[in-house]
Design a protein around this motif. Structure first.
Motif, PDB file in Angstrom:
ATOM      1  N   UNK A 501      30.024  10.371   6.867  1.00 20.81           N
ATOM      2  CA  UNK A 501      30.751   9.266   5.317  1.00 20.81           C
ATOM      3  C   UNK A 501      31.880   9.402   4.833  1.00 20.81           C
ATOM      4  N   UNK A 502      32.433   7.726   3.517  1.00 17.87           N
ATOM      5  CA  UNK A 502      33.056   7.935   2.562  1.00 17.87           C
ATOM      6  C   UNK A 502      32.150   6.592   2.080  1.00 17.87           C
ATOM      7  N   UNK A 503      31.960   7.112   0.877  1.00 22.87           N
ATOM      8  CA  UNK A 503      31.289   6.324  -0.816  1.00 22.87           C
ATOM      9  C   UNK A 503      32.423   6.085  -1.742  1.00 22.87           C
ATOM     10  N   UNK A 504      32.473   5.846  -2.564  1.00 19.11           N
ATOM     11  CA  UNK A 504      33.065   5.581  -3.717  1.00 19.11           C
ATOM     12  C   UNK A 504      32.138   5.724  -4.359  1.00 19.11           C
ATOM     13  N   UNK A 505      32.460   5.862  -5.514  1.00 18.77           N
ATOM     14  CA  UNK A 505      31.553   6.383  -6.847  1.00 18.77           C
ATOM     15  C   UNK A 505      31.857   6.168  -8.327  1.00 18.77           C
ATOM     16  N   UNK A 506      33.542   6.181  -8.448  1.00 24.76           N
ATOM     17  CA  UNK A 506      33.948   6.017  -9.491  1.00 24.76           C
ATOM     18  C   UNK A 506      33.841   4.877  -9.623  1.00 24.76           C
ATOM     19  N   UNK A 507      34.162   4.560 -11.694  1.00 26.77           N
ATOM     20  CA  UNK A 507      34.423   2.660 -12.325  1.00 26.77           C
ATOM     21  C   UNK A 507      36.004   2.533 -11.534  1.00 26.77           C
ATOM     22  N   UNK A 508      35.758   1.680 -10.698  1.00 26.18           N
ATOM     23  CA  UNK A 508      36.905   1.659  -9.824  1.00 26.18           C
ATOM     24  C   UNK A 508      38.026   0.533 -11.383  1.00 26.18           C
ATOM     25  N   UNK A 509      37.692  -0.098 -11.690  1.00 25.23           N
ATOM     26  CA  UNK A 509      38.090  -0.512 -12.762  1.00 25.23           C
ATOM     27  C   UNK A 509      39.062  -0.031 -13.890  1.00 25.23           C
ATOM     28  N   UNK A 510      38.590   1.853 -13.873  1.00 26.73           N
ATOM     29  CA  UNK A 510      39.402   2.067 -14.682  1.00 26.73           C
ATOM     30  C   UNK A 510      40.347   3.437 -14.176  1.00 26.73           C
ATOM     31  N   UNK A 511      40.516   3.131 -12.495  1.00 25.09           N
ATOM     32  CA  UNK A 511      41.454   3.926 -12.158  1.00 25.09           C
ATOM     33  C   UNK A 511      42.868   3.410 -12.103  1.00 25.09           C
ATOM     34  N   UNK A 512      44.100   4.053 -12.250  1.00 28.42           N
ATOM     35  CA  UNK A 512      45.273   3.998 -12.188  1.00 28.42           C
ATOM     36  C   UNK A 512      45.518   4.125 -10.815  1.00 28.42           C
ATOM     37  N   UNK A 513      46.754   3.132 -10.765  1.00 30.86           N
ATOM     38  CA  UNK A 513      47.819   3.581  -9.865  1.00 30.86           C
ATOM     39  C   UNK A 513      47.504   4.536  -8.923  1.00 30.86           C
ATOM     40  N   UNK A 514      47.452   5.650  -8.911  1.00 31.11           N
ATOM     41  CA  UNK A 514      47.527   6.715  -8.947  1.00 31.11           C
ATOM     42  C   UNK A 514      46.591   7.208  -8.300  1.00 31.11           C
ATOM     43  N   UNK A 515      45.209   7.080  -8.669  1.00 33.08           N
ATOM     44  CA  UNK A 515      44.359   7.076  -8.340  1.00 33.08           C
ATOM     45  C   UNK A 515      43.739   6.097  -6.900  1.00 33.08           C
ATOM     46  N   UNK A 516      43.807   5.305  -7.711  1.00 33.07           N
ATOM     47  CA  UNK A 516      43.743   4.321  -6.226  1.00 33.07           C
ATOM     48  C   UNK A 516      44.985   4.774  -4.743  1.00 33.07           C
ATOM     49  N   UNK A 517      45.709   5.176  -5.091  1.00 30.47           N
ATOM     50  CA  UNK A 517      46.384   5.702  -4.122  1.00 30.47           C
ATOM     51  C   UNK A 517      45.994   6.536  -3.718  1.00 30.47           C
ATOM     52  N   UNK A 518      45.384   7.400  -4.013  1.00 38.28           N
ATOM     53  CA  UNK A 518      45.293   8.419  -2.829  1.00 38.28           C
ATOM     54  C   UNK A 518      43.278   8.250  -2.559  1.00 38.28           C
ATOM     55  N   UNK A 519      42.888   7.239  -3.246  1.00 36.30           N
ATOM     56  CA  UNK A 519      41.830   6.831  -1.878  1.00 36.30           C
ATOM     57  C   UNK A 519      42.472   6.016  -0.917  1.00 36.30           C
ATOM     58  N   UNK A 520      43.574   5.110  -1.055  1.00 32.27           N
ATOM     59  CA  UNK A 520      44.094   4.532   0.224  1.00 32.27           C
ATOM     60  C   UNK A 520      44.298   5.725   0.622  1.00 32.27           C
ATOM     61  N   UNK A 521      45.257   6.703   0.689  1.00 30.24           N
ATOM     62  CA  UNK A 521      45.584   7.338   1.636  1.00 30.24           C
ATOM     63  C   UNK A 521      44.643   8.331   2.347  1.00 30.24           C
ATOM     64  N   UNK A 522      43.295   8.568   1.777  1.00 31.94           N
ATOM     65  CA  UNK A 522      41.904   9.160   2.265  1.00 31.94           C
ATOM     66  C   UNK A 522      41.557   8.759   3.291  1.00 31.94           C
TER      67      UNK A 522
END
Length: 600
Positions: A501-522
């Motif tokens: 399963x893949x469940x995110x659990x960060x506060x999404x609004x505080x992720x920067x471009x690099x954090x979002x990119x890591x999730x997207x690639x995963x």
């Protein structure tokens, strides 16, 4: 090797050597017989690929009073100081492989599998309990000076001890096998589930907000998720701990005074399915009506309440009134509109030796409980068994959490990788595994990394052989700094390639471009199958993970390393530099860095 069986009765202990028993050869098995004091013992060794399956049956005309049976039991000497004592499983204390000097004297170390290997990529001896389990089991090792006793133990509940016939669990033993071959034999032996095991994908409140979450936090993250490039891949929004009045009073607290049904309806209007967490087997003594429910709770041999983390008392789900209390929780939550039920803190039931239902065992009680929860919710409901042991079997839940919590510290990534190096075999066979949340926030990936407000980190004793289970747990819990970007990426890729399963659990609004990119690639790299591979220079963890048309290479060390991987075929590509010559990949990795290689 000289093999024996050990029987632990309420009034005596008996050890029988197989060499002294009557032997009967069958077509594909060898059966050993013995009898004493009106008790008959039958041991079966059935040949299979790469080894044999071992099991024992004990019967009598009178109640046996049998507490435990160890079969097989044997001793082995260690080939070298650099050999590995294997411990595979999802036991949070004993799943790490060890060197001989790291075992304490005469201490039982138990997991799903143990073994003795000169190196992790070589051939050695392995002893593994074959799931699904019914009784409490352990493939164990005990150090005695320079020798090592290996044993396969089956422990019985108080109710079972009164029976006239008992059987051990089934164990696999091989004295000449590689870990990769062990994986193949074990996965083949697992039962195949007959129901769908969809990959669950969504966002959960826990890892950032803990129990402080509010409805406003949920709605804020839904808005942020809508702007993410992977939003269309997510199906569920799950409310974790913090919505309830108390552990044991599963109604809305003042933060959720608007009503759980109102929150669920808004989640659905945003295009997601609502999910919710509860730990229905646990109740605090401060809960209303606790005193009237004293007979619900599990007790130890001293008559004391069995507790989880010292905070709550453990409910016996085989008590009819307690069972109805639990099922009513899920009737109400389903009625409020929730369709994913994350059922937590189920593994503490494995400690129980005495149930209200004398025929129950820890695993049978868990199987029955999950079945009943399914029956009181609709066909569209999905169960995620959080700490539900994957060893329960194939007809239990479509998703099961495999191990310890993730937090944004690399110590937890290594911890879960240890557990995943065994439990990966269950994925897409008996259940869909859940490796825990895909979190990436850290100083380089978010504008507001959460600083945990817990106790200071624990400094562990220097020698692992001196560490208690509590020491070992604390030495790894939230150790070190928060993720850097490379560590976050390694964890994200491990989740993706695990097939779970893949469940995110960060506060999404505080992720920067690099954090979002890591999730997207995963998310884009998510695979269905995963297989860990140990390389010649691996010390405790597999540094190669293969899945579908890709592979992940991880540097678990605190220093840079150069890894060389032989490829059987395919043209490799990656967004990171590597060299490739004569079917050999060469990669230089920074501490805790990984590289995802795609094969064409």
């Amino acid at each position: 090797m000289k093999f024996s069986i050990k029987l632990y009765f309420t009034d005596k202990n008996i050890s029988l050597s197989l060499s002294d028993m009557v032997i009967k050869k069958q077509e594909d098995a060898t059966v050993y017989f013995s009898a004493f004091d009106g008790i008959k013992v039958t041991c079966e060794v059935k040949a299979c690929n790469k080894g044999a399956f071992w099991s024992a049956k004990i019967n009598s005309d009178m109640p046996l009073g049998l507490k435990r049976v160890d079969f097989p039991v044997f001793e082995a000497s260690c080939p070298s100081k650099t050999a590995r004592i294997l411990f595979f499983g999802n036991n949070m204390h004993h799943c790490t492989h060890r060197y001989p000097c790291e075992l304490g004297e005469s201490i039982e170390y138990c997991a799903d599998c143990t073994g003795l290997f000169p190196s992790l990529d070589g051939r050695g001896m392995a002893l593994a309990a074959i799931a699904p389990f019914t009784n409490t089991i352990g493939a164990g090792t005990k150090k005695h000076a320079d020798s090592y006793e290996f044993f396969a133990k089956t422990e019985f509940t108080d109710g079972k001890m009164g029976e006239k016939e008992l059987s051990s669990e089934k164990f696999f033993l091989s004295d000449n096998i590689s870990i990769d071959e062990l994986y193949s034999v074990y996965r083949e032996a697992l039962p195949q589930s007959r129901f769908p095991m969809p990959r669950l994908m969504g966002w959960n409140t826990w890892d950032y907000y803990l129990n402080r979450v509010t409805p406003e936090d949920i709605f804020e993250n839904i808005e942020a998720l809508a702007k993410m490039p992977f939003a269309d891949k997510l199906d569920y929004i799950v409310i974790d701990d913090g919505w309830q009045k108390e552990w044991g009073e599963w109604i809305e607290n003042e933060k959720f005074a608007c009503g759980l049904d109102t929150v669920a309806e808004r989640i659905k209007k945003c295009g997601f399915q609502p999910g919710i967490w509860a730990s229905p087997l646990l109740m605090k003594e401060c809960c209303e009506g606790f005193a009237d429910r004293i007979h619900w709770f599990c007790r130890d041999e001293n008559g004391e309440f069995i507790r989880s983390e010292g905070r709550t008392c453990l409910i016996d789900p085989t008590v009819p009134e307690a069972r109805e209390f639990i099922l009513d929780i899920y009737r109400r939550l389903y009625g409020h509109g929730y369709r994913l039920f994350k059922i937590d803190y189920l593994s503490p039931l494995l400690k129980v030796k005495s149930f209200h239902d004398n025929n129950a065992t820890p695993y049978s009680a868990l199987r029955a409980l999950i079945k009943d929860v399914k029956n009181v919710t609709g066909e569209d409901a999905v169960i995620l068994g959080c700490s539900l042991p994957v060893q329960c079997g194939s007809e239990v839940a479509p998703s099961m959490r495999i191990g310890v919590d993730i937090h944004n510290h690399f110590s937890h990534v290594k911890w879960i990788a240890e557990i995943l190096s065994w439990t990966w075999m269950y994925n897409n066979k008996t259940t869909r595994i859940d490796p825990d949340f895909l979190v990436v926030r850290g100083l380089e990936t978010a504008d507001e990394p959460l600083i945990w407000e817990g106790a200071p980190n624990y400094t562990a004793p220097k020698r692992m052989s001196d560490m208690s289970d509590v020491d070992l747990f604390r030495s790894r819990w939230r150790q070190g700094d928060q993720f850097n970007a490379l560590e976050a990426e390694t964890w994200a890729y491990l989740v993706a390639i695990s097939g779970g399963n893949i469940f995110l659990s960060d506060k999404m609004s505080v992720l920067n471009e690099r954090g979002i990119s890591i999730i997207q690639k995963a998310v884009e790299a998510a695979s269905e199958e995963c297989r860990p591979v140990y390389l010649s220079d691996d010390e405790r963890l597999p540094s190669l993970w293969t899945a579908d048309d890709k592979l992940l290479i991880v540097n678990w060390h605190d220093v840079p390393v150069i890894k060389q991987i032989s490829l059987p075929g395919g043209i490799p590509s990656s967004d990171k530099p590597f060299s490739f010559s004569k079917d050999v990949l060469t990669i230089e990795l920074l501490p805790h860095e990984s590289i995802l290689i795609k094969l064409e």
